[in-house]
Structures are given as structure tokens and as C-alpha cells.
Write an enzyme that holds these catalytic residues in place. Structure first.
Site, PDB file in Angstrom:
ATOM      1  N   GLU A  47     -24.987 -65.299   7.954  1.00  0.00           N
ATOM      2  CA  GLU A  47     -26.231 -64.924   7.296  1.00  0.00           C
ATOM      3  C   GLU A  47     -25.988 -63.645   6.503  1.00  0.00           C
ATOM      4  OE1 GLU A  47     -30.853 -63.681   8.344  1.00  0.00           O
ATOM      5  OE2 GLU A  47     -29.506 -64.327   9.953  1.00  0.00           O
ATOM      6  N   ASP A  58     -37.905 -56.806   9.553  1.00  0.00           N
ATOM      7  CA  ASP A  58     -36.695 -56.156  10.041  1.00  0.00           C
ATOM      8  C   ASP A  58     -37.021 -54.843  10.724  1.00  0.00           C
ATOM      9  OD1 ASP A  58     -34.698 -58.014   9.232  1.00  0.00           O
ATOM     10  OD2 ASP A  58     -35.051 -57.415   7.161  1.00  0.00           O
ATOM     11  N   TYR A 170     -34.788 -71.747  12.814  1.00  0.00           N
ATOM     12  CA  TYR A 170     -34.549 -70.386  13.294  1.00  0.00           C
ATOM     13  C   TYR A 170     -35.656 -70.027  14.293  1.00  0.00           C
ATOM     14  CZ  TYR A 170     -32.898 -65.512  12.650  1.00  0.00           C
ATOM     15  OH  TYR A 170     -32.369 -64.270  12.810  1.00  0.00           O
TER      16      TYR A 170
END
Length: 258
Positions: A47, A58, A170
Site C-alpha cells: 500500500e 490517519d 479492507y
């Protein structure tokens, strides 16, 4: 090599637990060396984060890595040009945010990814029920659009994500941002189980998987893991590509192998 999903399915079906480590593009002048080190260490795919000024999903580590890359003058065009010559020998999935995708235009952006040798795309702030145009653009360019599912995702929505996601699904193990954690979240196993009932696409768990032991535990439930913040913390602290590659190799050794 085929598509990201073709590659990961073949590895999984051969009994290999899947390992997808992460690097922030542009973090250092030699950042493509991390790709090669990861591949040498046994990564099944990698990734690659395109840095963005407001990475909402994040945590502190990836934010710091993105800030450092941006201060070095990183731009999507420059990073994709560098990526096109990296040739790590495993599939690459770019992770970025909708602003960068749609500022360029979904079709043009996906075509640029394909030209750089990228076969996967992760855009966490595009919900699956709004992802139709992006999914079509990605498919037309030969890029698999990977969708994210969370522990609190409602059953009907989870089914839609499982059906639409390509490359892999995911599974986000925690509600919150990325970041190192001391233990695998209790929600990881149930989420992976729900997803695997809905799709034959590989299911990978990420967010907070920080050690070989946690990765092995996650692979008892899922087809593989994504490891990001723990590796980027090492890089931010000055670890070389070879040293971070050794960390990836340690995770690989802890995972089931075919």
C-alpha cells in the site's frame, strides 16, 4: 502479474496469509527503496500512501509522515512518476483521499495510476454508495477499487461493501484513526467473520496491527493484514529501508504459509 485481486486470491488459495505493508510516498529521497525492501521481505502487495494535507482517517504517525513528504515538495504527479520506475515485483495499491482524486478527475486519476503500474486504489473518504463513478473509472483503467468496512457497519451496508470491493476488502479493526496499538482490537474477529460470509474476495484487517504477534492473531480470522503506522514510525525515527524491511520479514515469519 494480473490484477491486484487475481494476485492476492492466488496467494490466499495456495494457503499463504497475505501481508500488505504500507509506505508514505515521498517520505524520504529514497522512498522507493522501501518498496523493494518490502517485496524482498515477503510482502504480497504494498500500500502506497499519496500524502494529503488533511488525512482524516490517519493518526499521528501517518500524519507526520505525510507532512514530512509534503514539506519535501511531494506532489501526486512527481510521486507517480517515481513509482513508475520502482518495479518492486509485487502489486501496488495507492491510498489517498477524494480531494486528490476528483481534483484530477476520477478517470484521469485512475489512468495515471495504471500508467505508473498501480493495480489497486483505496480512497477511504468515498463511501461505497457514492463510489459508482469512481469504481467505473477504476475498472476501465484496470485498477481494483478497495473499499473499507468498520465494526459498526450495518448489515445491509456491509453487504454492499463486500459486493462492490475489488482487490480485497479492507476491514478496519477499530473505530478511529490509524495508529500503533498494544493489542488487536476485540472487534477484529467478528468483523472478519461477517465479511467472509459475504464475499470470496480476500479480507484483510488493518488499523492498529503493530507487531508480528498481532498480525498472526489477525490472520486467525482474516486472509491477511495491512501494517502501516508501526512501519512508518520506524522510518520516521530514521530506520533505513533495509531495517524496516527486516521488520516486514519478521511479520512474514509469524504468519501462516502455504
Amino acid at each position: 502479474m494480473g490484477t491486484l485481486e487475481t494476485h492476492l486470491r492466488a496467494r490466499r488459495d495456495a494457503g499463504q496469509a497475505l501481508l500488505v505493508p504500507y509506505v508514505t510516498a515521498g517520505l524520504t529521497a529514497d522512498w522507493p527503496d522501501y518498496l523493494r525492501a518490502y517485496a524482498d521481505a515477503g510482502a504480497d502487495a504494498i500500500e502506497v500512501g499519496l500524502p494529503f494535507s488533511d488525512p482524516m482517517l490517519d493518526g499521528g504517525t501517518i500524519q507526520e509522515a505525510s507532512d514530512r513528504a509534503l514539506r519535501r515538495g511531494a506532489t501526486p504527479g512527481r510521486l507517480l512518476a517515481e513509482l513508475s520506475t520502482a518495479n518492486p515485483g509485487v502489486p501496488l495499491a495507492v491510498m489517498t483521499y477524494a480531494n486528490l482524486v476528483f481534483r484530477t478527475g476520477a478517470r484521469a486519476f485512475c489512468e495515471r495510476l495504471a500508467e505508473a503500474g498501480v493495480t489497486g486504489l483505496i480512497v477511504p473518504d468515498v463511501p461505497h454508495d457514492e463510489a459508482g463513478p469512481l469504481s467505473e473509472a477504476a475498472t476501465a483503467a484496470g485498477v481494483d477499487l478497495v473499499l473499507l468496512a468498520a465494526p459498526t457497519t450495518a448489515p445491509a451496508r456491509l453487504r454492499g461493501i463486500a459486493e462492490r470491493s475489488r482487490g480485497f476488502v479492507y476491514g478496519v479493526t477499530v473505530m478511529g484513526t490509524t495508529g500503533e496499538r498494544a493489542a488487536l482490537a476485540d472487534s477484529a474477529g467478528p468483523l472478519a467473520g461477517r465479511l467472509r460470509e459475504l464475499t470470496t474476495c480476500p479480507v484483510l484487517l488493518g488499523f492498529g496491527i503493530s507487531t508480528p504477534e498481532q498480525a498472526a492473531q489477525a490472520c486467525a480470522y482474516a486472509d491477511g493484514v495491512v501494517v502501516a503506522s508501526a512501519l512508518m514510525r520506524r522510518a520516521l525515527d530514521g530506520a533505513t529501508p533495509a531495517e524496516v524491511g527486516a521488520d516486514v520479514a519478521a511479520i512474514r515469519r509469524a504468519l501462516p504459509a502455504g
